[in-house]
Design a protein around this motif. Sequence first.
Motif, PDB file in Angstrom:
ATOM      1  N   ARG A 214       0.895  -1.146  -0.326  1.00  0.00           N
ATOM      2  CA  ARG A 214      -0.145  -0.270   0.179  1.00  0.00           C
ATOM      3  C   ARG A 214       0.913   1.179   0.145  1.00  0.00           C
ATOM      4  NH1 ARG A 214      -3.689  -0.771   4.818  1.00  0.00           N
ATOM      5  NH2 ARG A 214      -3.063   1.131   5.446  1.00  0.00           N
ATOM      6  N   GLY A 215       2.135   1.322   0.487  1.00  0.00           N
ATOM      7  CA  GLY A 215       2.645   1.642   0.281  1.00  0.00           C
ATOM      8  C   GLY A 215       3.327   3.171   1.435  1.00  0.00           C
ATOM      9  N   PRO A 216       3.777   3.527   1.598  1.00  0.00           N
ATOM     10  CA  PRO A 216       3.306   4.792   3.490  1.00  0.00           C
ATOM     11  C   PRO A 216       2.605   5.737   3.318  1.00  0.00           C
ATOM     12  CG  PRO A 216       5.199   5.572   1.521  1.00  0.00           C
ATOM     13  CD  PRO A 216       4.248   5.193   0.874  1.00  0.00           C
ATOM     14  N   GLU A 217       1.853   5.498   4.343  1.00  0.00           N
ATOM     15  CA  GLU A 217       0.455   6.269   4.843  1.00  0.00           C
ATOM     16  C   GLU A 217       1.196   7.913   4.369  1.00  0.00           C
ATOM     17  OE1 GLU A 217      -2.181   5.367   5.395  1.00  0.00           O
ATOM     18  OE2 GLU A 217      -1.573   2.810   5.022  1.00  0.00           O
ATOM     19  N   PRO A 218       0.221   8.477   3.954  1.00  0.00           N
ATOM     20  CA  PRO A 218       0.393   9.814   3.829  1.00  0.00           C
ATOM     21  C   PRO A 218      -0.361  10.530   5.449  1.00  0.00           C
ATOM     22  CG  PRO A 218      -1.814   9.243   2.904  1.00  0.00           C
ATOM     23  CD  PRO A 218      -0.866   7.675   3.354  1.00  0.00           C
TER      24      PRO A 218
END
Length: 86
Positions: free
Chosen positions: A70-74
Amino acid sequence: MRIILVATAVAAAMFLSLCASEAYERPWCALTDIGGGVMHENCTIPTFEMCVQEVIAGNRGFCGPNPYYRGPEPVPVRGKRKRYYY
């Protein structure tokens, strides 16, 4: 007896940390053939170049993007505060 129980609980909490499990999902997966039509999936690779090196290192397989990453949380954007002059 209480000291042993407390020490065991603290040790279990340190070893069963949930933060450690987040480190295993990375953006690239190396799928390697281990024989007999069985594929092994390693999704702990941070870059495509490292994935290619692992596949070239004697393992027959290929690299692909991790479908579960999911990638890093914004970071949520804070609204600009309005200044009031009295």
